[in-house]
Design an enzyme around this catalytic site. Sequence first.
Site, mmCIF file in Angstrom:
data_model
loop_
_atom_site.group_PDB
_atom_site.id
_atom_site.type_symbol
_atom_site.label_atom_id
_atom_site.label_comp_id
_atom_site.label_asym_id
_atom_site.label_seq_id
_atom_site.Cartn_x
_atom_site.Cartn_y
_atom_site.Cartn_z
ATOM 1 N N VAL A 103 9.712 7.684 -7.954
ATOM 2 C CA VAL A 103 9.755 9.015 -8.556
ATOM 3 C C VAL A 103 11.180 9.562 -8.596
ATOM 4 O O VAL A 103 12.084 9.008 -7.994
ATOM 5 C CB VAL A 103 8.832 10.007 -7.813
ATOM 6 C CG1 VAL A 103 7.399 9.522 -7.845
ATOM 7 C CG2 VAL A 103 9.283 10.196 -6.367
ATOM 8 N N GLU A 104 11.347 10.681 -9.327
ATOM 9 C CA GLU A 104 12.659 11.302 -9.548
ATOM 10 C C GLU A 104 13.658 10.296 -10.104
ATOM 11 O O GLU A 104 14.830 10.280 -9.723
ATOM 12 C CB GLU A 104 13.194 11.942 -8.260
ATOM 13 C CG GLU A 104 12.532 13.261 -7.918
ATOM 14 C CD GLU A 104 13.252 14.025 -6.834
ATOM 15 O OE1 GLU A 104 14.386 13.653 -6.476
ATOM 16 O OE2 GLU A 104 12.689 14.997 -6.333
ATOM 17 N N GLY A 105 13.210 9.443 -10.995
ATOM 18 C CA GLY A 105 14.043 8.384 -11.526
ATOM 19 C C GLY A 105 13.793 7.109 -10.761
ATOM 20 O O GLY A 105 14.182 6.993 -9.598
#
Length: 747
Positions: free
Chosen positions: A437-439
Amino acid sequence: MSDLRKKWITGPLLKLIKKVLPPISETEREAMEAGEVWWDAELLSGKPRWEELLGMGPPKLSEEEQAFLEGPVEELCSMIDDWQIIFEDRDLPDELWEFLKKERFFGIIIPKEYGGLGFSPTAHAEIVTKISTRSTTVGVTVMVPNSLGPGELLMAHGTEEQKDYYLPRLADGRELPCFGLTSDEAGSDAASMTDHGIVCYGEYKGEKTLGMRVNWHKRYITLAPVATILGLAFKLYDPDHLLGDEEELGITVALVPTDTEGVTIGQRHLPAMQAFQNGPNWGKDVFIPMEWIIGGQENVGRGWHMLMSALAAGRGISLPSLSTGGAKMAARLTGAYARVREQFGIPIGKFEGVQRRLAEIAGIAYVLDSAHKTTTRALDEGLKPAVVSAIMKAHATFGLREAINDAMDIHAGKAIMDGPLNYLGNVYRAVPVAITVEGANILTRSLMIFGQGAIRCHPYLLDEMLAAEHEDTKEGVSQLDELLPKHAWFQIKTLARGFFHGWTVGIFASSPRGVGHAAKYYRQLNRYSAILTLATEISLMSLGGELKRKELISARLGDVLSQLYLLSCTLKRFKDDGSPKEDRPLLEFAMRAGLHKIEVSLLEVYQNFPRRFLGQVMHFLTMPWGHSVHTASDRQARACAELLMEPSETRDRLTRGVYLGNPGDGVDIVEQAFNKVCATQKARDKMKKGGIRQLNGDAIEKAREKGLISEEEAEKLHETSEAVHLAIQVDHFDHLSPCEDKAKHGE
């Protein structure tokens, strides 16, 4: 002379640059313009100015922030039953939700004038770190509203009316936010987002109002199932030209109450055996008035810039905090377990294979905690270092995975049997969530860290690329003509510095004053900063736009930059702590491991460089002797492992912030057993000298009868034996469905 140079040299070079370097897309431009460069630019200068980093000093908490950590955060941790949350309720109990709202955990970053806590990034990070050592589910629940989401975006870009209405409601929990960015098919590629809106007129509050008719499908949205307000990113179009001549207006961000007509909140996702609220949502022909855009109508099309700006800071806090907490917890509890768990009459932590794993965990925890502290210290200063935040997110979660895997190996069966006594299983299952997540880390490592870092941190390259894109060729030539001599001189210095330090293996590199024992490591970082800068110049000049497609080359160069940053933070932390002699084993192990990774990455770049001759040239120029730094010796690993198995200020300093459990839970049981084992070690040594190696009731009584130990020592050893017996137990259940039955903590 100047005109001739422009005509015969600069002009042709400008055309060559246009051919070699790829055009910068609008989303790429906004991503690179978001945030700031900081220590990453120093590391890619070839000659970092250490006084800038070391002069910042250690992070500090205010009295109010410290009181919150010792008060509400401690109380929250004591209320958490992670087994109940994940395996029984699949949600936080009502009393936890109410406590989080009452104590304003969702308003950590919201200023006090809006009813929030108004805490610093360092305090924000310490709060999330401590909670995460107790429960990743609760940690995620707290971190998301305070990270990339409506609160941060409103503070930075909202209108005064939006701030006045929403921020107090977010701070006290009347509104629960989520943020919808990820689309089904687009994933991390926001440019491919299919969610869209059309500018039109519609009815709002009984009146004809200019707004947007929006359709979307989002998934993986944390807090979506319980959210009352949705931050929504979508592409906006104006085919009827109601706002102007442009038809494609770009990514826009709006706040949409989840009870708006046409909004559907889907059922929950179940992320990797975690229980934080996460799920999809849809919108079908939802009319959104212009005043719902964050910042109002003037922020139409500025959504990507807003998101990248928020991510530049938030990504350096949220998941790095969770990862640092997990690594520190693994270090403390694995060291304790390795001390109390015995095989063949000796602690398993005395076996060399286990010692190496313990040292790896300790080194990772030390590096992550150091980088975490340094990054939040920079954020305290108002910096938004985008590349550094990407480094932290990727390598903190990578480090957590390594630390938890090693901890699981050492705990063995203790860690793979689920139940309330298992304090590692839930963290282990959370690791893939953190990494994706978050990239996603693969994308972040392969494309973002070096791809953005090399351009953003280079003193001239971005300006040269922008000059090449200038519509006015004459002006572009003039700009490039001014930049080229400076760039050429930079290349000459870079070549000389990289060659000199490469051939002399950094012996003559400088180091800051007053760093004592650590000076040799500063010299090595200066050496590899110079080498990375040289390799970057050659890569960019020879590959140009092709470097974008050579993801593994970019990833390895990014790994070098990342390790330089992490090790810089480690040296800073050692100095901030007063350079304690007792911490040297941690420093030695961490620095050697990181420097070895740098060398491996550079050699792999040279071996796989698309222009093979240039790869050989770089190898000859910068690393003619091959590996010059080896990983820590067995002796150093042993010293590092011992720090986790003995009570000491170093152990406490390394694991500060780990919640040590409630009486009778798995963490507390192991911690208590550790304390008792250490306190009775002298009596155990007397038993062993008398030929009694086991620690059980019969053996203790035999030693007492033989006069090897006193009555008082025998009594304490009996208590120790019982504590160890409890510490090594695992849960078992009456039936196959543990969600329906209470666990039995061994017999």
